[in-house]
Write a protein that holds these residues in place. Sequence first.
Motif, mmCIF file in Angstrom:
data_model
loop_
_atom_site.group_PDB
_atom_site.id
_atom_site.type_symbol
_atom_site.label_atom_id
_atom_site.label_comp_id
_atom_site.label_asym_id
_atom_site.label_seq_id
_atom_site.Cartn_x
_atom_site.Cartn_y
_atom_site.Cartn_z
ATOM 1 N N LEU A 78 0.782 -1.200 -0.169
ATOM 2 C CA LEU A 78 0.001 0.146 -0.063
ATOM 3 C C LEU A 78 0.813 1.274 -0.058
ATOM 4 C CD1 LEU A 78 -2.975 -0.865 2.405
ATOM 5 C CD2 LEU A 78 -2.757 -0.973 -0.168
ATOM 6 N N HIS A 79 2.135 1.387 0.866
ATOM 7 C CA HIS A 79 2.886 2.465 0.752
ATOM 8 C C HIS A 79 3.443 2.595 -0.413
ATOM 9 C CE1 HIS A 79 5.793 5.391 2.273
ATOM 10 N NE2 HIS A 79 6.884 4.486 1.541
ATOM 11 N N LEU A 80 3.852 1.392 -1.214
ATOM 12 C CA LEU A 80 4.522 1.659 -2.794
ATOM 13 C C LEU A 80 3.463 2.212 -3.634
ATOM 14 C CD1 LEU A 80 6.414 -1.802 -2.542
ATOM 15 C CD2 LEU A 80 7.392 0.403 -2.283
ATOM 16 N N PHE A 81 2.258 1.821 -3.288
ATOM 17 C CA PHE A 81 1.171 2.395 -4.335
ATOM 18 C C PHE A 81 0.956 3.868 -4.212
ATOM 19 C CE2 PHE A 81 -0.794 -1.770 -4.151
ATOM 20 C CZ PHE A 81 0.139 -2.470 -5.161
ATOM 21 N N LYS A 82 0.770 4.426 -3.025
ATOM 22 C CA LYS A 82 0.491 5.709 -2.440
ATOM 23 C C LYS A 82 1.722 6.544 -2.687
ATOM 24 C CE LYS A 82 -1.269 8.461 1.036
ATOM 25 N NZ LYS A 82 -1.399 8.321 2.777
#
Length: 327
Positions: free
Chosen positions: A196-200
């Motif tokens: 999720l952090h990588l997407f955001k």
Amino acid sequence: MEYRRLGKSGLQVSALSFGSWLTFGNQISDKTADELMGIAYDAGVNFFDNAEGYAEGKSEIVMGKILKSQKWDRESFVVSSKVFFGAEHKGPNRMGLSRKHVIEACNAALSRLQVDYLDLYFCHRPDKQTPIEETVWAMNTLLQQGKILYWGTSEWSASEIMEAISVAKQYHLIGPTMEQPQYNLFERQKLENEYLHLFKEHGLGTTIWSPLASGLLSGKYSSGDVKDTRLALSGLEWLKDRVMATEKLKKVEALKKLAEKMNLPVAKLALAWCLKNPNVSTMILGASKPAQLKENLTVLEVVPLLTDKVMESIEKIMGTKPVLPPF
């Protein structure tokens, strides 16, 4: 066909793509492979997925012959390869992510696929024996040479991808654009939690594989019979054992009942569910029969039917939603 950006890049990939794992050069004839790629391309599919390790390089040879004979405009399709497992010959420097193997494997893939460049080039698995820094530099070299246009990872952990991004930033190199994780109603941890952090923060794109959990979510294994399927192939006993777990079969049966109420095959319900996730850039379809591929290529029509109520029903049946950290 719907087209989605591959993460934050400018590249547009068809929401549905076509892959050759376990089929090309192994399970199906070259003639059938040609027909399947033609069906996919005519339906608007523009991304074809491959790897050096598929059928030990034979898969890329088959696809290369098809691409050459079809004479499609090179600008109209996106083709990938992956490096890690090696092709026909294994041994020192013939596997892994060393600079030597990354560059030699790329050249070999270009030759097998009969193209001048790869649109996407993936590190098929993390290599614990090679510093990530070395792999990032090797990929950047290939980018500068014009042999690849984008590079990414497959089945890397979020921390490994973050390290690659950090190395690229430190040395002003081009970092990974995309990741190819397994994603389906049984395998959700990476896409719905870990990444999720990588997407955001980094705009990572995804080219998900096994949306039907190696056919389990198609309902065809409900009887427990794997005859004439990929699970009957020699050397895939590990996959058969993983797919055929009793608890999973029960969930598929319940999902099948929900799909029947919606007048849908369970496979299309499972595929549409994957496409609902906004972090899925493209979903790789596999097929051994033209009718099967044609059916699955219409799955975009099903996505609007997945209302909040339907999604809740699916969650109740599956019980596989990852538990997110409280912060």
